[in-house]
Design a protein around this motif. Structure first.
Motif, short mmCIF file in Angstrom:
data_model
loop_
_atom_site.label_atom_id
_atom_site.label_comp_id
_atom_site.label_asym_id
_atom_site.label_seq_id
_atom_site.Cartn_x
_atom_site.Cartn_y
_atom_site.Cartn_z
N ALA A 232 87.37 93.51 108.92
CA ALA A 232 88.74 93.17 108.53
C ALA A 232 88.71 92.10 107.45
O ALA A 232 87.89 91.18 107.49
N PRO A 233 89.59 92.20 106.45
CA PRO A 233 89.63 91.17 105.41
C PRO A 233 90.20 89.88 105.95
O PRO A 233 90.66 89.80 107.10
N GLU A 234 90.19 88.87 105.11
CA GLU A 234 90.65 87.55 105.52
C GLU A 234 92.11 87.60 105.99
O GLU A 234 92.88 88.48 105.61
N THR A 235 92.46 86.65 106.84
CA THR A 235 93.83 86.57 107.35
C THR A 235 94.79 86.31 106.20
O THR A 235 94.54 85.47 105.33
N THR A 236 95.88 87.04 106.19
CA THR A 236 96.85 86.89 105.11
C THR A 236 97.88 85.82 105.44
O THR A 236 98.03 85.42 106.58
N ALA A 237 98.59 85.42 104.40
CA ALA A 237 99.66 84.43 104.59
C ALA A 237 100.82 85.06 105.32
O ALA A 237 100.96 86.28 105.40
N ALA A 238 101.68 84.24 105.85
CA ALA A 238 102.87 84.74 106.54
C ALA A 238 103.76 85.48 105.55
O ALA A 238 103.82 85.16 104.37
N GLU A 448 100.34 86.71 98.17
CA GLU A 448 100.36 86.37 96.75
C GLU A 448 100.35 84.85 96.65
O GLU A 448 101.02 84.18 97.44
N ARG A 449 99.62 84.30 95.69
CA ARG A 449 99.35 82.86 95.71
C ARG A 449 99.80 82.17 94.42
O ARG A 449 98.97 81.79 93.59
N PRO A 450 101.10 81.94 94.25
CA PRO A 450 102.24 82.37 95.08
C PRO A 450 102.86 83.67 94.57
O PRO A 450 103.80 84.18 95.16
N GLU A 455 98.05 85.56 89.24
CA GLU A 455 96.63 85.71 89.60
C GLU A 455 96.29 87.19 89.75
O GLU A 455 95.86 87.64 90.82
N PRO A 456 96.50 87.99 88.72
CA PRO A 456 96.38 89.46 88.86
C PRO A 456 95.02 89.93 89.34
O PRO A 456 94.94 90.81 90.20
N LYS A 457 93.94 89.38 88.81
CA LYS A 457 92.61 89.86 89.21
C LYS A 457 92.30 89.50 90.65
O LYS A 457 91.81 90.34 91.42
N ASP A 458 92.56 88.26 91.04
CA ASP A 458 92.27 87.85 92.41
C ASP A 458 93.15 88.61 93.40
O ASP A 458 92.68 89.04 94.47
N PHE A 459 94.43 88.79 93.05
CA PHE A 459 95.31 89.54 93.93
C PHE A 459 94.80 90.98 94.09
O PHE A 459 94.77 91.51 95.22
N CYS A 460 94.43 91.61 93.01
CA CYS A 460 93.97 93.00 93.10
C CYS A 460 92.66 93.11 93.87
O CYS A 460 92.44 94.11 94.58
#
Length: 495
Positions: A232-238, A448-450, A455-460
């Protein structure tokens, strides 16, 4: 460009020294026609082959494949009974040995010297291709110059993936026959590979020296190695609160927000396909083969317009999407759908081309799809155009994605005859990820941060890891249980 004969194409595409022929000696024609026999002997002398097709097996970048290649210098690559038997036998052997099959036709079609029996041979070739595809085995076609007539209308047009030689003449009716029958030449630049690509009839135009790389990448996706569980990937934000729905909608409309093209760039590999294969190439949808980590899939999703006046998704897009659904089912691959649209095409042309019916058929195909499926809410999700790609076993959502029957401004206009109430309506309708997660539609949220546009590359990259995980989870479910769970999920939303 110089056109390669069968032996040269085989040497160019297959690994050096790997080709092994499957051909038995060609049978002599049944009719004792000395003139035709002399033609066959002369053709063999010119071409160095005993028939118009060469079949066998070899390696492409170390992967075993079956091949059927036309030899055009043998009576214009025409297909008589002996050639049809040879092609059919090769397809059936490839199916029995569970090999992917590469066909490289270059032919004027049915052999006139053998009449109707040769013409009918196209039926048994087509039947063999159908069985090969039904066995879940890739059938790849490289259309060479020229391919016309019964060959183009049978085994030349049935590929899971179809690429063409640059400048190749490709079509049903040969131009010389057209001119003889009609007394005028066929229009120029219609029956050429590049025009067929523009019309969505072939997936790519590729010179022979680049073909092995394309085929190797395609087969690595279509025939993936068995993969173990994906962590499982890292825990996501709320997820955002419901009163932030309008903020999410505004964020999702940022033209700098990463779209499906960005997402495919974050995949480990992606090969775009092109059009419906039936003469349509609607710009509103993108179809591709892709691999996210260890997980191969067929990808179809909204192609976000680069300009405000670009065409919206029309019925042709959904026919292309349904091509992707058929590929996923036939090849036993998971399907990934990506939703990011301000709405479908609202025009006279879309209505007359059956947009509503295509949405209905897309929903019907997706809810009953035999393959594992994952949908991604990437940004805007407005109207029937969004709904048409939504049903899946698992749904991932970007933090600021949303889903609504209409753009909130449209809903405000219906209720209040003004668009001023769009923000409050968006909150009340529960269009954002918080509400979609609460009612049980969204299973996995990617933060999304935020804002993904910042942050297109990191988000993708985060989204790609989530896709790999959810594809693995969907594929791990037994087929019958998976289908039942999918139906149950949508039957019980909100309860």
């Amino acid at each position: 460009m110089r056109r390669l004969n069968a032996a040269e194409l085989i040497d160019t595409v297959l690994d050096a020294g790997s080709f092994r022929s499957w051909d038995a000696p060609a049978a002599a024609p049944a009719a004792d026609d000395g003139g035709y026999r002399r033609e066959l002997a002369a053709a063999a002398g010119r071409s160095g082959t005993d028939e118009s097709v060469v079949t066998g097996e070899g390696l492409i970048r170390g992967r075993r494949v079956a091949v059927i290649v036309s030899e055009f210098t043998f009576l214009a690559g025409s297909i008589g009974q002996a050639a049809a038997d040879r092609i059919t036998a090769a397809i059936e052997r490839a199916t029995t040995e569970r090999l992917p099959l590469l066909a490289g036709p270059a032919s004027g079609g049915t052999r006139m010297q053998e009449g109707t029996l040769a013409f009918l041979g196209m039926v048994k070739i087509t039947a063999a291709v159908r069985r090969h595809r039904q066995a879940g085995l890739p059938y790849l076609v490289y259309l060479r110059h020229p391919t016309t007539g019964g060959v183009m209308a049978s085994w030349g047009s049935l590929g899971h993936v179809t690429v063409a030689e640059p400048g190749a003449l490709l079509g049903f009716l040969g131009p010389r026959v057209f001119e003889a029958l009609n007394g005028r030449p066929f229009p120029e630049n219609v029956q050429v590979a590049e025009n067929l690509f523009d019309k969505g009839l072939v997936d790519a135009v590729v010179p022979p020296e680049q073909l092995s790389e394309i085929l190797d990448r395609a087969l690595a996706i279509l025939l993936p190695e068995p993969a173990g569980p994906v962590p499982a990937p890292e825990t996501t934000a709320a997820a955002p609160a419901s009163d932030e729905a309008w903020a999410s909608i505004e964020i999702s409309r940022n033209p700098r927000r990463p779209d499906l093209r960005y997402l495919l760039a974050a995949a480990d590999d992606a090969l775009p396909l092109n059009g419906t294969g039936q003469g349509e190439n609607d710009p509103g949808l993108l179809l591709a083969l892709a691999r996210f980590g260890s997980q191969s899939c067929i990808v179809l999703g909204h192609h976000r317009p680069r300009h405000p006046d670009a065409p919206a998704m029309g019925p042709g897009s959904l026919r292309e999407a349904r091509r992707g659904m058929r590929l996923a089912e036939e090849l036993g691959l998971p399907l990934l759908t990506v939703i990011d649209t301000p709405g479908a095409d609202l025009s006279k042309e879309a209505e007359e081309a059956g947009l509503a019916g295509e949405i209905a058929r897309s929903l019907q195909d997706l809810i009953g799809l035999g393959s594992p499926s994952v949908s991604v809410l990437l940004g805007q999700g407005s109207g029937g155009g969004a709904l048409a790609l939504l049903p899946a076993d698992r749904t991932i959502a970007a933090q600021h994605a949303w889903l609504s029957p209409l753009p909130p401004e449209g809903a405000s206009a219906i209720l209040y005859r003004t668009t001023e109430h769009a923000p409050s309506i968006a909150a009340a309708q529960g269009v954002n990820v918080a509400s979609l997660h609460r009612i049980g539609l969204v299973d996995h949220i990617v933060d999304e941060r935020p804002d993904a546009a910042a942050e297109p590359k990191d988000f993708c990259r985060r989204m790609a890891r989530a896709i790999e995980y959810e594809l693995s989870e969907a594929a791990a479910q037994p087929a019958t249980a998976r289908l039942e769970q999918r139906w149950e999920k949508f039957a019980r939303l909100g309860t």
